[in-house]
Design a protein around this motif. Sequence first.
Motif, PDB file in Angstrom:
ATOM      1  N   MET A  23      -6.097  23.809   8.011  1.00 38.50           N
ATOM      2  CA  MET A  23      -5.746  24.849   7.047  1.00 38.50           C
ATOM      3  C   MET A  23      -5.967  24.343   5.625  1.00 38.50           C
ATOM      4  N   LEU A  65      -3.012  33.058  16.613  1.00 37.97           N
ATOM      5  CA  LEU A  65      -1.637  33.189  17.094  1.00 37.97           C
ATOM      6  C   LEU A  65      -0.830  31.924  16.819  1.00 37.97           C
ATOM      7  N   THR A  83      -2.971  28.703  23.957  1.00 33.33           N
ATOM      8  CA  THR A  83      -2.267  29.457  22.913  1.00 33.33           C
ATOM      9  C   THR A  83      -2.039  30.894  23.362  1.00 33.33           C
ATOM     10  N   ALA A  93     -12.393  30.062   8.916  1.00 35.06           N
ATOM     11  CA  ALA A  93     -12.728  30.809  10.132  1.00 35.06           C
ATOM     12  C   ALA A  93     -12.630  32.322   9.915  1.00 35.06           C
ATOM     13  N   SER A 109       2.949  24.159  12.923  1.00 37.00           N
ATOM     14  CA  SER A 109       1.907  25.122  13.261  1.00 37.00           C
ATOM     15  C   SER A 109       1.863  25.363  14.759  1.00 37.00           C
ATOM     16  N   GLY A 110       1.025  26.315  15.178  1.00 40.73           N
ATOM     17  CA  GLY A 110       0.921  26.632  16.598  1.00 40.73           C
ATOM     18  C   GLY A 110       1.825  27.794  16.992  1.00 40.73           C
ATOM     19  N   VAL A 150      -8.731  29.630   6.698  1.00 42.54           N
ATOM     20  CA  VAL A 150      -9.600  30.329   5.756  1.00 42.54           C
ATOM     21  C   VAL A 150     -11.086  30.189   6.115  1.00 42.54           C
ATOM     22  N   ALA A 208      -6.492  34.219  20.481  1.00 41.51           N
ATOM     23  CA  ALA A 208      -6.579  32.872  19.913  1.00 41.51           C
ATOM     24  C   ALA A 208      -7.733  32.179  20.635  1.00 41.51           C
ATOM     25  N   ALA A 212       5.004  32.423   2.610  1.00 44.87           N
ATOM     26  CA  ALA A 212       6.050  31.915   3.483  1.00 44.87           C
ATOM     27  C   ALA A 212       5.388  31.014   4.499  1.00 44.87           C
ATOM     28  N   GLY A 213       6.062  29.985   4.871  1.00 42.54           N
ATOM     29  CA  GLY A 213       5.487  29.083   5.854  1.00 42.54           C
ATOM     30  C   GLY A 213       6.444  27.947   6.114  1.00 42.54           C
ATOM     31  N   SER A 235      -7.916  29.234  22.075  1.00 42.71           N
ATOM     32  CA  SER A 235      -7.632  28.509  23.311  1.00 42.71           C
ATOM     33  C   SER A 235      -6.789  29.336  24.264  1.00 42.71           C
ATOM     34  N   HIS A 287      -1.726  37.796   1.482  1.00 40.02           N
ATOM     35  CA  HIS A 287      -1.234  36.423   1.569  1.00 40.02           C
ATOM     36  C   HIS A 287       0.289  36.409   1.553  1.00 40.02           C
ATOM     37  N   PRO A 288       0.897  36.219   2.729  1.00 43.02           N
ATOM     38  CA  PRO A 288       2.352  36.092   2.765  1.00 43.02           C
ATOM     39  C   PRO A 288       2.768  34.726   2.226  1.00 43.02           C
ATOM     40  N   GLY A 306      -4.848  34.636   4.687  1.00 47.44           N
ATOM     41  CA  GLY A 306      -5.376  33.380   4.142  1.00 47.44           C
ATOM     42  C   GLY A 306      -4.763  32.994   2.801  1.00 47.44           C
ATOM     43  N   SER A 307      -4.644  31.683   2.590  1.00 41.34           N
ATOM     44  CA  SER A 307      -3.980  31.168   1.391  1.00 41.34           C
ATOM     45  C   SER A 307      -4.852  31.212   0.141  1.00 41.34           C
ATOM     46  N   LEU A 363       1.434  29.710  13.555  1.00 42.28           N
ATOM     47  CA  LEU A 363       2.681  29.936  12.807  1.00 42.28           C
ATOM     48  C   LEU A 363       2.736  31.338  12.207  1.00 42.28           C
TER      49      LEU A 363
HETATM   50  N1  LIG Z   1       1.218  27.619   7.304  1.00 45.34           N
HETATM   51  C1  LIG Z   1       1.536  28.171   6.174  1.00 45.34           C
HETATM   52  O1  LIG Z   1       2.459  27.693   5.510  1.00 45.34           O
HETATM   53  C2  LIG Z   1       0.758  29.385   5.684  1.00 45.34           C
HETATM   54  C3  LIG Z   1       1.365  30.224   4.730  1.00 45.34           C
HETATM   55  C4  LIG Z   1       0.665  31.355   4.302  1.00 45.34           C
HETATM   56  C5  LIG Z   1      -0.614  31.602   4.790  1.00 45.34           C
HETATM   57  N2  LIG Z   1      -1.190  30.750   5.685  1.00 45.34           N
HETATM   58  C6  LIG Z   1      -2.538  31.056   6.181  1.00 45.34           C
HETATM   59  O2  LIG Z   1      -2.378  31.541   7.499  1.00 45.34           O
HETATM   60  C7  LIG Z   1      -3.547  31.246   8.253  1.00 45.34           C
HETATM   61  C8  LIG Z   1      -3.104  30.642   9.586  1.00 45.34           C
HETATM   62  O3  LIG Z   1      -2.277  29.546   9.364  1.00 45.34           O
HETATM   63  P1  LIG Z   1      -1.192  29.094  10.443  1.00 45.34           P
HETATM   64  O4  LIG Z   1      -0.215  28.258   9.679  1.00 45.34           O
HETATM   65  O5  LIG Z   1      -0.700  30.230  11.243  1.00 45.34           O
HETATM   66  O6  LIG Z   1      -2.086  28.121  11.338  1.00 45.34           O
HETATM   67  P2  LIG Z   1      -1.857  27.641  12.848  1.00 45.34           P
HETATM   68  O7  LIG Z   1      -0.424  27.672  13.221  1.00 45.34           O
HETATM   69  O8  LIG Z   1      -2.604  26.358  12.976  1.00 45.34           O
HETATM   70  O9  LIG Z   1      -2.623  28.754  13.709  1.00 45.34           O
HETATM   71  C9  LIG Z   1      -3.997  28.998  13.542  1.00 45.34           C
HETATM   72  C10 LIG Z   1      -4.526  29.964  14.586  1.00 45.34           C
HETATM   73  O10 LIG Z   1      -5.906  30.176  14.323  1.00 45.34           O
HETATM   74  C11 LIG Z   1      -6.691  29.784  15.432  1.00 45.34           C
HETATM   75  N3  LIG Z   1      -7.915  29.099  14.969  1.00 45.34           N
HETATM   76  C12 LIG Z   1      -7.972  27.890  14.374  1.00 45.34           C
HETATM   77  N4  LIG Z   1      -9.236  27.588  14.053  1.00 45.34           N
HETATM   78  C13 LIG Z   1      -9.996  28.627  14.460  1.00 45.34           C
HETATM   79  C14 LIG Z   1     -11.394  28.899  14.414  1.00 45.34           C
HETATM   80  N5  LIG Z   1     -12.249  28.025  13.866  1.00 45.34           N
HETATM   81  N6  LIG Z   1     -11.817  30.057  14.931  1.00 45.34           N
HETATM   82  C15 LIG Z   1     -10.945  30.934  15.475  1.00 45.34           C
HETATM   83  N7  LIG Z   1      -9.612  30.717  15.557  1.00 45.34           N
HETATM   84  C16 LIG Z   1      -9.150  29.586  15.046  1.00 45.34           C
HETATM   85  C17 LIG Z   1      -5.818  28.878  16.257  1.00 45.34           C
HETATM   86  O11 LIG Z   1      -6.241  28.955  17.601  1.00 45.34           O
HETATM   87  P3  LIG Z   1      -5.766  27.912  18.704  1.00 45.34           P
HETATM   88  O12 LIG Z   1      -4.272  28.087  18.816  1.00 45.34           O
HETATM   89  O13 LIG Z   1      -6.454  28.324  19.910  1.00 45.34           O
HETATM   90  O14 LIG Z   1      -6.133  26.566  18.168  1.00 45.34           O
HETATM   91  C18 LIG Z   1      -4.430  29.450  16.008  1.00 45.34           C
HETATM   92  O15 LIG Z   1      -4.163  30.487  16.891  1.00 45.34           O
HETATM   93  C19 LIG Z   1      -4.420  30.337   7.394  1.00 45.34           C
HETATM   94  O16 LIG Z   1      -5.482  31.084   6.838  1.00 45.34           O
HETATM   95  C20 LIG Z   1      -3.490  29.898   6.296  1.00 45.34           C
HETATM   96  O17 LIG Z   1      -4.199  29.676   5.086  1.00 45.34           O
HETATM   97  C21 LIG Z   1      -0.494  29.677   6.173  1.00 45.34           C
END
Ligand SMILES: NC(=O)c1ccc[n+]([C@@H]2O[C@H](COP(=O)([O-])OP(=O)(O)OC[C@H]3O[C@@H](n4cnc5c(N)ncnc54)[C@H](OP(=O)(O)O)[C@@H]3O)[C@@H](O)[C@H]2O)c1
Lengths: 315, 315
Positions: free
Chosen positions: A238, A16, A45, A80, A134-135, A78, A40, A129-130, A42, A126-127, A102-103, A18
């Motif tokens: 990430m 849960l 979160t 996880a 985070s969080g 990725v 999530a 956008a970002g 925690s 894979h969207p 996942g990216s 970004l």
């Molecule tokens: N950020 C970007 O620009 C972007 C763009 C496209 C795709 N992505 C992909 O989207 C995915 C998530 O990225 P995000 O940017 O949304 O990250 P994020 O904001 O850091 O959120 C990650 C979420 O995953 C949970 N998490 C982290 N480590 C974990 C683990 N080991 N086991 C279970 N849950 C875990 C976290 O839980 P807690 O909150 O409890 O820590 C949080 O809810 C990644 O695979 C990334 O490659 C990201």
Amino acid sequence: MSKSEPLFGRIALIGLGLIGGSIGHAVKRAGLAGHVAGFARSKETRARALEIGFIDSAHESAAEAAQDADLVILCVPVGALGPSAKEIEPALKKGAILTDVGSVKTAVVRDVGPYVPSGVHFIPGHPIAGTEESGPDAGFAELFDNRWCILTPVPGTEAEAIKALTAFWEGCGSNVDVMESKHHDLVFAIVSHLPHLIAYNIVGTATDLEKVTQSEVIKYAASGFRDFTRLAASDPTMWRDVFLNNREAVLEMLGRFSEDLAALQRAIRWGDGDMLFDLFTRTRAVRRSIIDAGQDTDAPNFGRNPTHAKSVSKK
Amino acid sequence: MSKSEPLFGRIALIGLGLIGGSIGHAVKRAGLAGHVAGFARSKETRARALEIGFIDSAHESAAEAAQDADLVILCVPVGALGPSAKEIEPALKKGAILTDVGSVKTAVVRDVGPYVPSGVHFIPGHPIAGTEESGPDAGFAELFDNRWCILTPVPGTEAEAIKALTAFWEGCGSNVDVMESKHHDLVFAIVSHLPHLIAYNIVGTATDLEKVTQSEVIKYAASGFRDFTRLAASDPTMWRDVFLNNREAVLEMLGRFSEDLAALQRAIRWGDGDMLFDLFTRTRAVRRSIIDAGQDTDAPNFGRNPTHAKSVSKK
Ligand SMILES: NC(=O)c1ccc[n+]([C@@H]2O[C@H](COP(=O)([O-])OP(=O)(O)OC[C@H]3O[C@@H](n4cnc5c(N)ncnc54)[C@H](OP(=O)(O)O)[C@@H]3O)[C@@H](O)[C@H]2O)c1
Ligand SMILES: NC(=O)c1ccc[n+]([C@@H]2O[C@H](COP(=O)([O-])OP(=O)(O)OC[C@H]3O[C@@H](n4cnc5c(N)ncnc54)[C@H](OP(=O)(O)O)[C@@H]3O)[C@@H](O)[C@H]2O)c1
């Protein structure tokens, strides 16, 4: 998309942050689901996601969130994804669609594939956008608007399932592209992973010099350096997972980059102004194409006060 | 600064592009000069500058513009500074201050120094402000507000002249720093020149691959690549001159960058996630310092719709 006819009865968001949060917001905006269940790691979160309201129910286990869901979206780093898939495997219902954000994609097929029960449609996604944040507080409904979302279904995936997931992402505001996971990983190695690696590297180099202090680097960052610090502020977990899971493609692109850089280095050493001028002219045109393609704006962002700047310069 | 007491009677701007134009606007805004005389190579630029109104008179030769000026500012590419200085040498009046805005400073001392008549105060300068645009329409009065301007006077320069030039830049909105030209060139090799070189290089690499097409690179640029294209769209002439004239410092910093990149490459090849995670965590903190120092904003710019994004995520 009318709110009375959701595409899916129950959607489960595993992760849960970004991306998970933005999906939740986009689902609510367009009424894409009857119910959004969230998980999530925690407690904080989960509580925050409920409070913001982009999920309807928070669950203490991923399996519980995935139970009875028609669409399950893995939104965790990725590294996880495999463990998360393993955890929810027993809970997945027949006919459900399982996807991720996942990216990297080849590694996801490798890691998640083994835990997909028969009768469940697994379609990696894979969207594109970002933001650098985070969080659960970082997400917003418009993140995917007019951006691409890439699906990399394995051969044999049911066309109906791909159609439903495509409609889902379109409902979130995206345009959808389909490609092979291996090609995806090569494309994103150069347009996303290498840029991040280079940014991390130059920020590391610049803040580890003897002759120039870190405070000088920070003070004068506006002259170019700061543009790299945004990418280099992206989430460490990430990005570690991206590099560990797209090793070959990243190393291939890095090899090309280094080769070209060596040629530039020679041009500078030998004073070959024409070579420099030609490259700098070619790259300028690329920026024009990116703006024309709607992938960036041409407001003069270096000034970081674009609207004002424009109005003044027209006086 | 009241408009009735200008700091200088007559200011001459040699070069009327982004920087020359912005100085003209800033001088007008604060009433820093009785008269602003301007010169540019092309008739079009001169006419446009007069029309916009950031100069009071346009001249067909640099010498004519510099005639009787109390302050002459060279705002042309670094490679054109020496020739411009040579041209105006006979016209410079005793007691005048001669300065420049070039992005490198040791080479400027070398190239301009020989043409400074005795009785003229030569003080090299470098405003740390810019955008990726160029030409007479690109300038605006606020460009220098709260940015740094660095002066690199040679030993023996009269304190009064440094004071007057400092007051001038402060009148343009800048804060002024003084440092040695050699140190300046080292600092800007890492905070500005290397970032631009890397950006030019990666844009070059990305658009010259066999396995990934240029249209794919453009289509998916929002995932990181586009942030480099802004720097790589900067003026080719200006940047060719920077690299040719700050060769040693750039090569030194490039050596460090490549060394660090090789270490990162090994970490990826060997799957050393801890090394990656540690670096990515350290670089994230650097961004925080840059925002705290007022050198960038923390609006999530990757989304490129920051205000909206923020308001939505707070709902
Ligand atoms: N950020 C970007 O620009 C972007 C763009 C496209 C795709 N992505 C992909 O989207 C995915 C998530 O990225 P995000 O940017 O949304 O990250 P994020 O904001 O850091 O959120 C990650 C979420 O995953 C949970 N998490 C982290 N480590 C974990 C683990 N080991 N086991 C279970 N849950 C875990 C976290 O839980 P807690 O909150 O409890 O820590 C949080 O809810 C990644 O695979 C990334 O490659 C990201
Ligand atoms: N752009 C930045 O971000 C930035 C920041 C700090 C310092 N600087 C420095 O500022 C200086 C000017 O940059 P800018 O961004 O203002 O460039 P610009 O917008 O391209 O303007 C350059 C001006 O110099 C004139 N010029 C170009 N080549 C010349 C030559 N060979 N001989 C005589 N005049 C010539 C041009 O005349 P025409 O208009 O007739 O072509 C134009 O008026 C450079 O030394 C640069 O290093 C730039």
